[in-house]
Each structure stands twice: as C-alpha cells, then as structure tokens.
Motif scaffolding. Structure first.
Motif, PDB file in Angstrom:
ATOM      1  N   LYS A 177      -4.734 -60.002  -3.171  1.00 10.02           N
ATOM      2  CA  LYS A 177      -6.018 -59.644  -3.785  1.00 10.02           C
ATOM      3  C   LYS A 177      -6.787 -60.886  -4.226  1.00 10.02           C
ATOM      4  O   LYS A 177      -8.004 -60.939  -4.117  1.00 10.02           O
ATOM      5  CB  LYS A 177      -5.772 -58.746  -5.005  1.00 10.02           C
ATOM      6  CG  LYS A 177      -5.529 -57.296  -4.627  1.00 10.02           C
ATOM      7  CD  LYS A 177      -5.275 -56.425  -5.861  1.00 10.02           C
ATOM      8  CE  LYS A 177      -4.865 -55.011  -5.422  1.00 10.02           C
ATOM      9  NZ  LYS A 177      -4.349 -54.189  -6.515  1.00 10.02           N
ATOM     10  N   ALA A 178      -6.042 -61.887  -4.722  1.00  5.73           N
ATOM     11  CA  ALA A 178      -6.688 -63.096  -5.240  1.00  5.73           C
ATOM     12  C   ALA A 178      -7.474 -63.830  -4.157  1.00  5.73           C
ATOM     13  O   ALA A 178      -8.387 -64.591  -4.455  1.00  5.73           O
ATOM     14  CB  ALA A 178      -5.651 -64.025  -5.852  1.00  5.73           C
ATOM     15  N   GLU A 179      -7.109 -63.579  -2.893  1.00  3.98           N
ATOM     16  CA  GLU A 179      -7.789 -64.279  -1.805  1.00  3.98           C
ATOM     17  C   GLU A 179      -8.768 -63.382  -1.051  1.00  3.98           C
ATOM     18  O   GLU A 179      -9.350 -63.792  -0.044  1.00  3.98           O
ATOM     19  CB  GLU A 179      -6.749 -64.877  -0.843  1.00  3.98           C
ATOM     20  CG  GLU A 179      -5.894 -65.942  -1.520  1.00  3.98           C
ATOM     21  CD  GLU A 179      -4.771 -66.479  -0.628  1.00  3.98           C
ATOM     22  OE1 GLU A 179      -4.696 -66.091   0.546  1.00  3.98           O
ATOM     23  OE2 GLU A 179      -3.981 -67.292  -1.145  1.00  3.98           O
ATOM     24  N   GLY A 180      -8.933 -62.145  -1.573  1.00  3.70           N
ATOM     25  CA  GLY A 180      -9.761 -61.162  -0.870  1.00  3.70           C
ATOM     26  C   GLY A 180     -11.211 -61.593  -0.715  1.00  3.70           C
ATOM     27  O   GLY A 180     -11.798 -61.498   0.370  1.00  3.70           O
ATOM     28  N   GLN A 181     -11.783 -62.110  -1.803  1.00  9.26           N
ATOM     29  CA  GLN A 181     -13.182 -62.494  -1.773  1.00  9.26           C
ATOM     30  C   GLN A 181     -13.402 -63.656  -0.797  1.00  9.26           C
ATOM     31  O   GLN A 181     -14.360 -63.658  -0.024  1.00  9.26           O
ATOM     32  CB  GLN A 181     -13.608 -62.922  -3.183  1.00  9.26           C
ATOM     33  CG  GLN A 181     -15.102 -62.884  -3.378  1.00  9.26           C
ATOM     34  CD  GLN A 181     -15.458 -62.857  -4.860  1.00  9.26           C
ATOM     35  OE1 GLN A 181     -14.611 -63.105  -5.715  1.00  9.26           O
ATOM     36  NE2 GLN A 181     -16.711 -62.555  -5.153  1.00  9.26           N
ATOM     37  N   LYS A 182     -12.456 -64.600  -0.809  1.00 10.67           N
ATOM     38  CA  LYS A 182     -12.569 -65.739   0.091  1.00 10.67           C
ATOM     39  C   LYS A 182     -12.530 -65.251   1.548  1.00 10.67           C
ATOM     40  O   LYS A 182     -13.298 -65.717   2.393  1.00 10.67           O
ATOM     41  CB  LYS A 182     -11.445 -66.736  -0.199  1.00 10.67           C
ATOM     42  CG  LYS A 182     -11.660 -68.098   0.415  1.00 10.67           C
ATOM     43  CD  LYS A 182     -10.844 -69.214  -0.250  1.00 10.67           C
ATOM     44  CE  LYS A 182      -9.358 -69.113   0.013  1.00 10.67           C
ATOM     45  NZ  LYS A 182      -8.633 -70.387  -0.238  1.00 10.67           N
ATOM     46  N   ALA A 183     -11.642 -64.270   1.811  1.00 12.50           N
ATOM     47  CA  ALA A 183     -11.475 -63.770   3.180  1.00 12.50           C
ATOM     48  C   ALA A 183     -12.757 -63.097   3.686  1.00 12.50           C
ATOM     49  O   ALA A 183     -13.204 -63.356   4.808  1.00 12.50           O
ATOM     50  CB  ALA A 183     -10.307 -62.790   3.235  1.00 12.50           C
ATOM     51  N   THR A 184     -13.354 -62.263   2.824  1.00 14.72           N
ATOM     52  CA  THR A 184     -14.573 -61.590   3.286  1.00 14.72           C
ATOM     53  C   THR A 184     -15.707 -62.595   3.468  1.00 14.72           C
ATOM     54  O   THR A 184     -16.517 -62.470   4.382  1.00 14.72           O
ATOM     55  CB  THR A 184     -15.001 -60.470   2.305  1.00 14.72           C
ATOM     56  OG1 THR A 184     -15.100 -61.025   0.994  1.00 14.72           O
ATOM     57  CG2 THR A 184     -13.993 -59.343   2.283  1.00 14.72           C
ATOM     58  N   GLY A 185     -15.740 -63.613   2.628  1.00 13.20           N
ATOM     59  CA  GLY A 185     -16.747 -64.675   2.777  1.00 13.20           C
ATOM     60  C   GLY A 185     -16.624 -65.379   4.116  1.00 13.20           C
ATOM     61  O   GLY A 185     -17.627 -65.628   4.808  1.00 13.20           O
ATOM     62  N   VAL A 186     -15.393 -65.702   4.482  1.00 10.77           N
ATOM     63  CA  VAL A 186     -15.149 -66.374   5.765  1.00 10.77           C
ATOM     64  C   VAL A 186     -15.642 -65.495   6.916  1.00 10.77           C
ATOM     65  O   VAL A 186     -16.310 -65.963   7.842  1.00 10.77           O
ATOM     66  CB  VAL A 186     -13.647 -66.677   5.938  1.00 10.77           C
ATOM     67  CG1 VAL A 186     -13.337 -67.107   7.362  1.00 10.77           C
ATOM     68  CG2 VAL A 186     -13.192 -67.727   4.934  1.00 10.77           C
ATOM     69  N   LEU A 187     -15.323 -64.202   6.815  1.00  6.87           N
ATOM     70  CA  LEU A 187     -15.708 -63.281   7.890  1.00  6.87           C
ATOM     71  C   LEU A 187     -17.231 -63.181   8.012  1.00  6.87           C
ATOM     72  O   LEU A 187     -17.787 -63.169   9.117  1.00  6.87           O
ATOM     73  CB  LEU A 187     -15.103 -61.899   7.635  1.00  6.87           C
ATOM     74  CG  LEU A 187     -13.573 -61.834   7.736  1.00  6.87           C
ATOM     75  CD1 LEU A 187     -13.065 -60.436   7.394  1.00  6.87           C
ATOM     76  CD2 LEU A 187     -13.104 -62.225   9.144  1.00  6.87           C
ATOM     77  N   GLN A 188     -17.899 -63.132   6.855  1.00  9.58           N
ATOM     78  CA  GLN A 188     -19.367 -63.039   6.895  1.00  9.58           C
ATOM     79  C   GLN A 188     -19.969 -64.247   7.615  1.00  9.58           C
ATOM     80  O   GLN A 188     -20.927 -64.117   8.365  1.00  9.58           O
ATOM     81  CB  GLN A 188     -19.929 -62.923   5.472  1.00  9.58           C
ATOM     82  CG  GLN A 188     -19.892 -61.473   4.967  1.00  9.58           C
ATOM     83  CD  GLN A 188     -19.922 -61.377   3.445  1.00  9.58           C
ATOM     84  OE1 GLN A 188     -20.078 -62.379   2.754  1.00  9.58           O
ATOM     85  NE2 GLN A 188     -19.759 -60.165   2.930  1.00  9.58           N
TER      86      GLN A 188
END
Lengths: 423, 423
Positions: free
Chosen positions: A317-328
C-alpha cells in the motif's frame, strides 16, 4: 554439547531487566556444556531514536553516516549484555560486526554479506568465553566502511555466523513460541508447528508471516543450517526450520503447513491494455525502475474482438501512489484506457510441501472459500503455495475457513501472540 | 590556508541545534580555504547515561566492555555532525578512533596513545572532504580491542592527530573565551591571556585551571604544536598556547601569567612521625599502592629533643577517606602518634614563566596575603609556580588580592564564565 548461536532481538533486551533475563538464559546454555555465540540487536527503540536524531539535522542522511550512526545501537546493547553475563561470573567478550569478520558489499543501508571470517569469535569461544556479536552490521570489503544489512539484518548475521562457525543450530529468540499454522490473533485454533521446511518458511515469509525474514531463511537453506525459532520468555521447544520434515513426513505430515495472510497490499488494475508483445515488459520495467516491489501479477486473456486485455498486480500500500503515478506517465506511450486502484484487498496464502504430492488441494481450498461466502478476485500459485486476493473485510473469515478445511485446528489453543520480529 | 584540527566538546554538540551551529563553524573554516579535521566528543550527557546503563546491570563493568559501550557516544556524535555538514553542501566523512589510526596501549579506561597513523584521514582531506574523528577512543596495539583515553581524552586525540598530520594549529573550542589570568567567577577583573606557554599551561592545569587537560598540553609541547583555545559561541581570538611568549616576552610580559585556585583537595597531617630514613618512603608507598593521588607534601624539620616530625600532604577530597584508612593500617608499623584530616582548605597558585628572572615574587605574594588577612598553612614551589594552602573560606579573597598585587586586573571586565572542559 555443541556450538550454539543465539539471536536476541531488541524487545528482549529493551532495558536492564531484559538484559539480565537474557544473560541468565545464555549462561544456562553455557552451563549445559555448549560453546555459545550470541547475536544481539539494538535495545528497544534505540534505532528509531537514532534515526530521529539524524532527521533533526538533515532530511536526507548520507548512507555511510547513517550506517555509522545506527551501528552505535548494537554497540551499546552488546557491551551491556557482555557486562550482564560477566556479572553472573561467566566471561563474555563483545565484538562489532567488523571484529566478527562480517564482510559485506558497499551498499549502505542494505548491504549483503559477502563472507564471514570469524577468527576472533572462534578464538574467544575456544578460550571458554561467550562471544557477543553485534547484529545487523558489517564492514565493506572495498571501502572498509561500516555497513548495515537492512531489514532482518540481525537474523541474517546470526545465521551467517552460525554457518561460518559450522554451528549445530542457530536459535532465533522472539516474543512468540515459534512458527504457527496461522496467525493466532486471527485463527484462535492455530497450532505451533514442530517443524517447517526452508521452502515452506520462505513461502510463508513471502506470504506475510513475520516471524523470520526471507534473507535469513535463504541463507540457512543454502548452508543447510537448522534454525530453532523459540520464545525468549519460556523454555519450551519452538519450531525447527530444517531441510525436510522428519521421516519424509508424508504419512503424518499435514498437506498444508500453514495459512498466512497479509493486509498490507493494494491492487492496481490497468484496463484496456493493447495485447502486443513487449507491452507488459514496458509496464513492469517502468515500475521496477522506480523501485516498486510488485507481488502478484495476473493478466487475463484478451477479448478477441478488441485485442485489449486487463492487467492486475499487487504492491505494498505504501507504494501504491508511486505505482499509479508511474503508470500515468507512460499511459500515452503504452496506450491503455484507465487505471483502477483498490487498497481494500487482502491476500490469503496456503503453504505446504505436501501440496506437491496431493492433488485436489486447490479444489478443497476454493470450496472452503465458497462455503464461507468469500469471493476470490485473483489467484497465483507456486509449487508449494496457493495465494488468493479477496476483500480485505473477508480475509480473517477466509483464514479460519481454510485452516479448518485442511484439519490444521489444534485441540488446545495456545495463548500466545503472533507478532513481528526485530530487525 | 592550511591544515586545521578543530575539537568540539560535548556541550557544544549537545543537541541538533548545537550540531548545526558547529557544522556552520566548520564549514566557514573550510570555505576560507583550509583543510579541516574535526575531533568531537559524545553529545551532552551521553557518556553519563551510558555509565548509568552499565551500572544497571553490574556494579563493576569490565574495562573492555565499558570502553566498547562508551565509544558508542562519539560514534553517534561524529555521524550526526557529518550529516549536518553534508546538509550544508560540503562533504564530510566520519571515522572512529580505530579508523583514524589512534593506536594505544591496552589499559582500558585510561589508555595512552602509542602512535597515530592517520592514512584514511589524510586521504579524506586530500580528496576535499572534511574529516570528523571520534575523540577519546583508540584501538589497542596488542589486543585490537577498543580503548578509551580517560579524562581529557578528546583534547588529547585532537592534539595527537594534529601532530601526526603536521597541522598548522589545533583549535580547542570550549564554552569560555580562552585562558584567563584567574577564574572570572571569582576574580571579576581577570583578563583573557593572548598567549600562554606550554610550561605555564601545564602548571595552571596542575594547579586547578580546568580549560585544558595536562595530557594534551604535554603532547602539544612534545611536538611544539600551537593550541588555540577559543569559544564555540563567538568568533573572537582566544588564547594561544605556544612554546614561548612572542618576542622573548620579557619586556612587556607580565611576570605572572595567571592565578589558579582549587578547592577540591583535603589536607592530611601525620603527627609525631619518627624522623628516620625510609619512613616517608614507607608512608607514601602505601598511599601510592592504593592509587591515591598526592599533590603537595610538606615535612617540617624535626624537633631535636623528640626526634619526631609532622608530615602534611594534600589529596583530592574524594580520596581523603581512603588515605586516612591506609594510614591507620600502617600506624603500628610506622609508629606515628595521630592523623589530622582537614577538608576545609583551598589551594592558591601563581604561575608565570617570568618568575625565573624576577626575584621577589614570593615576597610580593606573601605580603599581599598578609594584607588581605589570609594565613598561609603550607607552601610548595616549582621553577615557575608558587602554591599555598589557605583556609577554604579565604581562597577567593586571596585570589583577588594576588591578582591585583601582580597588576593582572583588566581595564575591561569580560563577561564570560571560566568553566570546565569536556572530556
């Protein structure tokens, strides 16, 4: 009558009373005729306090200096523990990671052990002393700088030292009685396992069980070194982590050793991905380049009509925001439709070496989920593990159901808490 | 434009704010074009807290383990200071005593430096970095164990390192502006000395001035290394401790450099000692065997009629009881009449290299004492020092009187406090 390496975590030596209790325990092992080497973590919250101190002078502490700072923690605990043992009339000598010959690469904060040359430890125990060694730390082969091993570091120090000394066993002392068939806080009928194989322990650790860290189990497996996980508060036998279950273990050995669950992950779904060669590689390369740790990945077959598919994966969960940012950032290039982020999931895993020789485990498992009214959203398997993603709210009910379905429930409920381990 | 070694004590780096202030000071020296090596003590009360922790597990900590424990203190401060400097955009690397090549004998708790081989420090500063070195600690040549240097250890580390690196100066930062002609808390007219010779500084330190420790001054004298004692709170010039006062110094140089006083001693008088060869030796051998530190010794001529004499000596008050105990045990053998113990005394010392070439100093001094109504109970002299024992209640009045008698009073009163130094 042998050579025993014992590892005590920070919560066991949090204060002077803890030190004295642990010292008495070590002396008892020595009195029984063994040579004893002890690996110790920093006292209680020392490491957190040191990190706080670093952050008070700089937002980004240099790795070299942070390692220098943090290693003061074990230096304090090992010296105090040696004094507490000396006070009981037994000779104890403390050694830093560097003095104990723990040689690492130069990656500060998560150094890997390259070699262990425990000449001074051997000399100390051969002279009749108890050797106390700082966990979690080493010295870089190239730069001669002090390094730390990162999470699970002290366990790894203990196992690596035990292997280098050809010890009979590495005892990991913790605040639970051993490794359990499930988290007893969630599954009250969980029972303590007498043995678990390296392979099972690796899968359990990866699936969220927090008793031992992956790295130390990997190390023990490589050197075929028995680990005995036991409580620092009771004299009871704990769980032995070994190569194979005793006597082949196929007759009486349960098919499933344990049920692990993990509520720390989130699920990311990429909707409408063009089903072309190299697209998945492009996506997960971008994720990896950003140091995001992906666990399960599932891709459905694409709909023939559209040539599009959906890809789901789980991350902490702690890396969730980073992951979606990368995808965007790569959406235009990859050309997918949208991203769905869901952090209300839970993972349930069944682990057991017996799975190899027993078909039907999956069917029994899925039936128990259906009976419990739990919907399965993702599935991933290894040779000795089945993991499913379910709703977070269903995880604990699912764990109990699976535990019963495979006959793991104990007759006696052991009143212990299944907690985390030290670093 | 040179090589400067700077030493900061524990009170200068007691917290994150202190660390940042000291870091800025170090960076300013670096920006001015110098190579900079910094020696740092443990933060604030860290050492006392670690000793308390040791005492919580054992009444008698082993020297080896206590040294291991205490050296964690400088490890913390040096790493944090390096981070604070890095945070200002300058490269800083921290080194333990062992890494800095501070090689000692094996006497734990008060090891002496045998050699300094600062290869890694030289490498660091030649590469443009600021080197931060742990004070107070070294590594034993024979056992490769960690050692500590005892009281004044960090000052000694700084001077020894400066000598080994052939530095231009060793700057000792403290909480006072320099070395004063007397303790300004007692003699408000005391003035800051621009220079003081090694010899004078040694006598002042032995006489109770606490700015610098004997050991570090001895070391500086041996290598003819200039020490600059200055305040960590102001940019002002402090006091230079050097071989000779500038330009011979006999013309304008005051005869007396400073007045020191000390209220930490007690006087022991042995009454009715048989005046025979070997008796004094027997008494002081017994005292020395018990590690009691004797300062002044005075023996009066014996009365011809009785063949008996009285011997008086001073010891630290903390060792007074032990001293009288030792004497009681040898009373039968030595055959003296009685012991008088007096802990209400004070010592006043005049120190000055000019004393050699100026007769009459003693007469002026004693006249000033008489004028102030202060009775002198014991007298002891060296080539450049006169010390007297007076009533404790008279010490401060005596110090003021002597300070005035030798024209030491400043026109301007400097508002500083003459305090102790770090370890």
């Amino acid at each position: 009558m042998g050579l025993i390496v014992q590892k005590f975590g920070g919560s066991s030596v949090a204060d002077a009373e803890g030190m004295k209790r642990v010292a008495a325990r070590i002396v008892a092992t020595k009195k029984a005729g063994n040579q004893v080497v002890v690996v110790v973590s920093a006292m209680g919250d020392t490491t957190d306090e040191l990190i706080e101190l670093a952050n008070a002078v700089t937002p980004i502490p240099q790795g070299r200096e942070l390692d220098m700072l943090l290693t003061a923690g074990e230096r304090i605990s090992m010296a105090v523990l040696a004094m507490a043992i000396n006070n009981l009339g037994f000779e104890a000598l403390s050694f830093t990671g560097s003095q104990a010959g723990v040689i690492t690469d130069s990656v500060h904060g998560k150094a890997r052990i390259i070699d262990v040359t425990p000449g001074r430890i051997r000399e100390a125990i051969d002279s009749g002393a108890i050797a106390i060694v700082a966990g979690f730390q080493g010295i870089s082969q190239d730069t001669k700088d002090i390094t730390t091993l990162g999470r699970g570091g002290s366990d790894t120090t203990a196992v690596a030292l035990a292997a280098a000394l050809d010890a009979d066993v590495c005892e990991i002392y913790t605040d639970v009685d051993g490794v359990f068939s499930a988290d007893p806080r969630v599954v009250p009928n969980a029972r303590k396992l007498k043995t678990v194989t390296y392979e099972e322990m690796l899968e359990l650790a990866a699936a969220g069980a927090k008793v031992l860290h992956l790295r130390c189990v990997e190390y023990a497996r490589r050197f075929n070194l028995p680990i005995h996980v036991r409580s620092s508060f009771s004299p009871n036998e704990g769980t032995w982590v070994v190569e194979n279950h005793p006597e082949g273990g196929t007759m009486e050995q349960a098919i499933i050793s344990g049920v692990a669950h993990d509520k720390s992950e989130a699920k990311v779904t990429i909707v409408g991905v063009p089903d072309r060669t190299g697209i998945a590689a492009r996506i997960f390369q971008a994720i990896a380049d950003n140091d995001i740790n992906v666990d399960m990945i599932v891709q459905n077959v694409s709909a023939a009509a559209t040539g599009l598919t959906d890809i789901s994966f789980t991350v902490p969960k702690a890396e969730g925001q980073k992951a979606t940012g990368v995808l965007q950032r790569i959406q235009g290039e990859v050309g997918f439709a949208s991203i769905i982020y869901d952090d209300t999931i839970g993972k349930l895993s069944l682990v057991g070496a017996g799975m190899r020789s027993h078909p039907g485990v999956t069917a029994t498992f899925f039936a128990s989920m259906a009976d419990a009214g739990v919907n399965i959203e993702m599935i991933s398997t290894s040779e000795i593990r089945i993991s499913v993603i379910v709703r977070e709210a269903d995880v604990e009910r699912a764990a109990k159901a699976a535990h019963s379905a495979f006959g793991l429930d104990a007759d006696q409920i052991e009143a212990v808490v299944y907690g985390g381990t030290g670093r």
